[in-house]
Design a protein around this motif. Structure first.
Motif, mmCIF file in Angstrom:
data_model
loop_
_atom_site.group_PDB
_atom_site.id
_atom_site.type_symbol
_atom_site.label_atom_id
_atom_site.label_comp_id
_atom_site.label_asym_id
_atom_site.label_seq_id
_atom_site.Cartn_x
_atom_site.Cartn_y
_atom_site.Cartn_z
ATOM 1 N N UNK A 217 36.177 50.635 86.652
ATOM 2 C CA UNK A 217 37.019 51.731 86.187
ATOM 3 C C UNK A 217 38.177 51.916 87.153
ATOM 4 N N UNK A 218 39.366 52.090 86.618
ATOM 5 C CA UNK A 218 40.541 52.319 87.471
ATOM 6 C C UNK A 218 40.351 53.582 88.290
ATOM 7 N N UNK A 219 40.591 53.477 89.594
ATOM 8 C CA UNK A 219 40.393 54.615 90.491
ATOM 9 C C UNK A 219 41.681 55.345 90.826
ATOM 10 N N UNK A 220 42.816 54.791 90.432
ATOM 11 C CA UNK A 220 44.086 55.472 90.679
ATOM 12 C C UNK A 220 45.084 55.047 89.605
ATOM 13 N N UNK A 221 46.240 55.686 89.603
ATOM 14 C CA UNK A 221 47.230 55.443 88.542
ATOM 15 C C UNK A 221 47.717 53.998 88.543
ATOM 16 N N UNK A 222 47.923 53.418 89.730
ATOM 17 C CA UNK A 222 48.414 52.048 89.792
ATOM 18 C C UNK A 222 47.390 51.063 89.230
ATOM 19 N N UNK A 223 46.114 51.272 89.506
ATOM 20 C CA UNK A 223 45.089 50.395 88.947
ATOM 21 C C UNK A 223 45.042 50.514 87.427
ATOM 22 N N UNK A 224 45.216 51.718 86.914
ATOM 23 C CA UNK A 224 45.213 51.895 85.462
ATOM 24 C C UNK A 224 46.400 51.178 84.826
ATOM 25 N N UNK A 225 47.556 51.259 85.480
ATOM 26 C CA UNK A 225 48.734 50.569 84.965
ATOM 27 C C UNK A 225 48.553 49.053 85.043
ATOM 28 N N UNK A 226 47.907 48.598 86.107
ATOM 29 C CA UNK A 226 47.647 47.158 86.238
ATOM 30 C C UNK A 226 46.739 46.663 85.114
ATOM 31 N N UNK A 227 45.692 47.414 84.801
ATOM 32 C CA UNK A 227 44.797 47.028 83.710
ATOM 33 C C UNK A 227 45.520 47.017 82.371
ATOM 34 N N UNK A 228 46.459 47.936 82.181
ATOM 35 C CA UNK A 228 47.255 47.961 80.955
ATOM 36 C C UNK A 228 48.002 46.638 80.773
ATOM 37 N N UNK A 229 48.554 46.112 81.867
ATOM 38 C CA UNK A 229 49.265 44.836 81.798
ATOM 39 C C UNK A 229 48.301 43.676 81.609
ATOM 40 N N UNK A 230 47.183 43.712 82.324
ATOM 41 C CA UNK A 230 46.229 42.608 82.289
ATOM 42 C C UNK A 230 45.586 42.437 80.916
ATOM 43 N N UNK A 231 45.399 43.540 80.202
ATOM 44 C CA UNK A 231 44.713 43.488 78.913
ATOM 45 C C UNK A 231 45.670 43.442 77.723
ATOM 46 N N UNK A 232 46.952 43.416 77.989
ATOM 47 C CA UNK A 232 47.954 43.367 76.921
ATOM 48 C C UNK A 232 48.244 41.902 76.577
ATOM 49 N N UNK A 233 47.869 41.478 75.388
ATOM 50 C CA UNK A 233 48.033 40.084 74.983
ATOM 51 C C UNK A 233 49.492 39.702 74.738
ATOM 52 N N UNK A 234 50.381 40.680 74.654
ATOM 53 C CA UNK A 234 51.796 40.392 74.418
ATOM 54 C C UNK A 234 52.565 40.137 75.715
ATOM 55 N N UNK A 235 51.865 40.220 76.842
ATOM 56 C CA UNK A 235 52.509 40.004 78.139
ATOM 57 C C UNK A 235 51.835 38.804 78.805
ATOM 58 N N UNK A 236 52.385 37.593 78.639
ATOM 59 C CA UNK A 236 51.720 36.397 79.152
ATOM 60 C C UNK A 236 51.856 36.172 80.652
ATOM 61 N N UNK A 237 52.731 36.916 81.320
ATOM 62 C CA UNK A 237 52.863 36.783 82.776
ATOM 63 C C UNK A 237 52.719 38.147 83.425
ATOM 64 N N UNK A 238 51.738 38.267 84.304
ATOM 65 C CA UNK A 238 51.516 39.507 85.052
ATOM 66 C C UNK A 238 51.522 39.176 86.540
ATOM 67 N N UNK A 239 52.244 39.959 87.322
ATOM 68 C CA UNK A 239 52.247 39.805 88.773
ATOM 69 C C UNK A 239 51.711 41.077 89.407
ATOM 70 N N UNK A 240 50.852 40.914 90.405
ATOM 71 C CA UNK A 240 50.265 42.038 91.129
ATOM 72 C C UNK A 240 50.448 41.801 92.617
ATOM 73 N N UNK A 241 50.888 42.810 93.338
ATOM 74 C CA UNK A 241 50.873 42.694 94.792
ATOM 75 C C UNK A 241 50.353 43.984 95.395
ATOM 76 N N UNK A 242 49.886 43.893 96.618
ATOM 77 C CA UNK A 242 49.315 45.052 97.285
ATOM 78 C C UNK A 242 48.535 44.624 98.513
ATOM 79 N N UNK A 243 48.245 45.589 99.364
ATOM 80 C CA UNK A 243 47.505 45.304 100.589
ATOM 81 C C UNK A 243 46.073 44.896 100.273
#
Length: 447
Positions: A239-265
């Motif tokens: 489960x997403x624990x903060x807003x950024x994680x929730x937004x990241x999951x939105x991108x990861x699970x969206x089939x219309x977005x074939x390229x996702x980049x994530x960065x972070x510590x």
């Protein structure tokens, strides 16, 4: 005043096209640099590829004239392979050993002194600049009184301007109410000066100071602000624990977005979120045929050398961080259980990036971990492998780079983030809050 740029070997091995990056100035390649390039051309990695590329470029230019006399460049400058100015006498007292670096420094110093004499005699001279990605070479040049610079032409952005994937805007509460009433907003309604990119997230907050807020995503055409499609339900137990994680999951699970980049510590959840999303798409929804997970084989610290065993046994130490996350997601209890699970499923493949060149990968969910250790060319090679119906996720921490000639703004991950941020088929998110543990978060912040 015209400039004379003396190039170090590492600049050409990092970017063979660097000879074209200095406008109408003179570009000098010391003869010792050719010797170092020659020693690298048989390597099977990217250094070898770049050495062969610059060799071919110079050979092509050789047909236009004598390289030691100077060849005109498209930008109006001149390229010259320097056979003179190599006297080591002026460096003998300070740097006794005539190493390749010191021989190259001697060329830069002798050019610098020659040009200074011209200027002092009232004639037209040029400003000499040594270009190197080696910090100690630049320090040595500074000690000698020669200006030295890092090679910056391949940088797409300065560190402070890295694209985060989301923006926080303070608006009148009526704007937030309008969104909740109509479930969308036109971008022009916000009347913001900030340019919003496709698939960028927007956090609206009440400018009056109340707790009223909204989380939205810019549509792929960049004209509308739309609600997130996903609820905060668990994804493979995560489960997403903060807003950024929730937004990241939105991108990861969206089939219309074939390229996702994530960065972070470290500890922000990049790998875990990507694996959970990949498992859901492959195992539950059967949207993709296979989950392919890969990472570059770059050691932290001293390399441990050759490893015994078959390919899988050799790769296991490098891929262990992936297996650790898979063990957490599958909730295994005993050592070796995860290997049995993966063997039984057959749809999850853990690979080293060494084996990806030349492949075409259709219909797969591809995760590339530690992408900050990749160069621009390597990232281009990887993304160009993606076939029809595939989705690729590039992730990493630009502050944790083990490659000797990359930094937080010249690595392949940052390059991909900046180059694709305006494209409707890509999305990016910067994860900021560590969720591994309080200790891990403090270590990421303080150390």
């Amino acid at each position: 005043m015209k400039k004379i740029f003396v190039l170090d070997t590492n600049v050409l091995l990092h970017d063979p096209q660097a000879i074209y990056a200095f406008d109408d100035n003179e570009v000098i390649i010391p003869a010792v640099v050719l010797e170092e390039i020659d020693s690298k051309k048989r390597l099977a990695d990217e250094l070898g590829r770049n050495a062969r590329t610059i060799s071919r470029l110079l050979d092509k230019m050789r047909g236009e004239g004598h390289l030691h006399e100077g060849i005109p460049l498209p930008g109006g400058g001149i390229l010259k392979v320097e056979l003179n100015h190599k006297s080591f006498l002026r460096l003998q007292d300070m740097f006794g050993e005539a190493s390749n670096d010191n021989r190259m420094l001697a060329v830069a110093l002798n050019y610098h002194l020659e040009q200074q004499e011209l200027i002092q005699s009232g004639r037209e001279g040029s400003h000499v600049v040594l270009v190197s990605k080696d910090v100690l070479v630049r320090i040595k040049a500074d000690v000698l009184g020669v200006e030295a610079q890092d090679y910056l032409s391949d940088r797409v952005v300065v560190s402070s301007d890295l694209y985060s994937g989301y923006v926080t805007l303070y608006v009148h509460p009526a704007v937030i109410d309008e969104f909740y009433s109509y479930r969308f907003l036109l971008v022009k309604t916000l009347q913001t000066k900030a340019a919003l990119n496709p698939n960028e997230f927007v956090i609206l907050r009440d400018e009056m100071g109340t707790s009223k807020s909204a989380l939205l995503r810019v549509s792929q055409d960049g004209l509308r602000l739309e609600p997130l499609y996903l609820s905060n339900d668990p994804v493979w137990g995560i489960t997403a624990r903060n807003a950024q994680q929730r937004m990241a999951l939105e991108l990861l699970l969206n089939d219309d977005i074939p390229l996702v980049t994530l960065n972070g510590k470290a500890g922000t959840g990049k790998t875990l979120l990507a694996l959970a999303a990949g498992l859901m798409k492959v195992e539950d929804e059967h949207k993709y045929k296979k989950l392919l997970i890969a990472r570059p084989v770059v050691p932290m610290g001293k390399d441990i050398g050759y490893l015994p065993g078959e390919k899988e046994e050799k790769l296991r130490p490098w891929m262990q961080p992936i297996y650790d996350n898979l063990e957490y997601l599958f909730d295994t209890k005993k050592a070796g259980d995860i290997d049995k699970i993966l063997m039984g499923l057959g749809s999850i493949q853990v690979e080293a990036l060494t084996y990806i060149r030349g492949r075409s990968i259709p219909g797969q969910f591809i995760i590339i971990d530690e992408a900050q250790n990749l160069t621009r060319h390597e990232v281009k090679t990887i993304i160009s492998r993606v076939g029809e119906g595939s989705k690729i996720v590039l992730m990493g921490d630009p502050e944790q780079i083990d490659h000797p000639y990359l930094d937080s703004v010249s690595n392949g991950l940052t390059h991909a983030i900046e180059r694709f941020k305006l494209e409707s088929i890509s999305g990016h998110m910067t994860l900021e809050k560590g969720e591994r543990s309080k200790l891990a978060q403090l270590a990421a912040d303080l150390l």
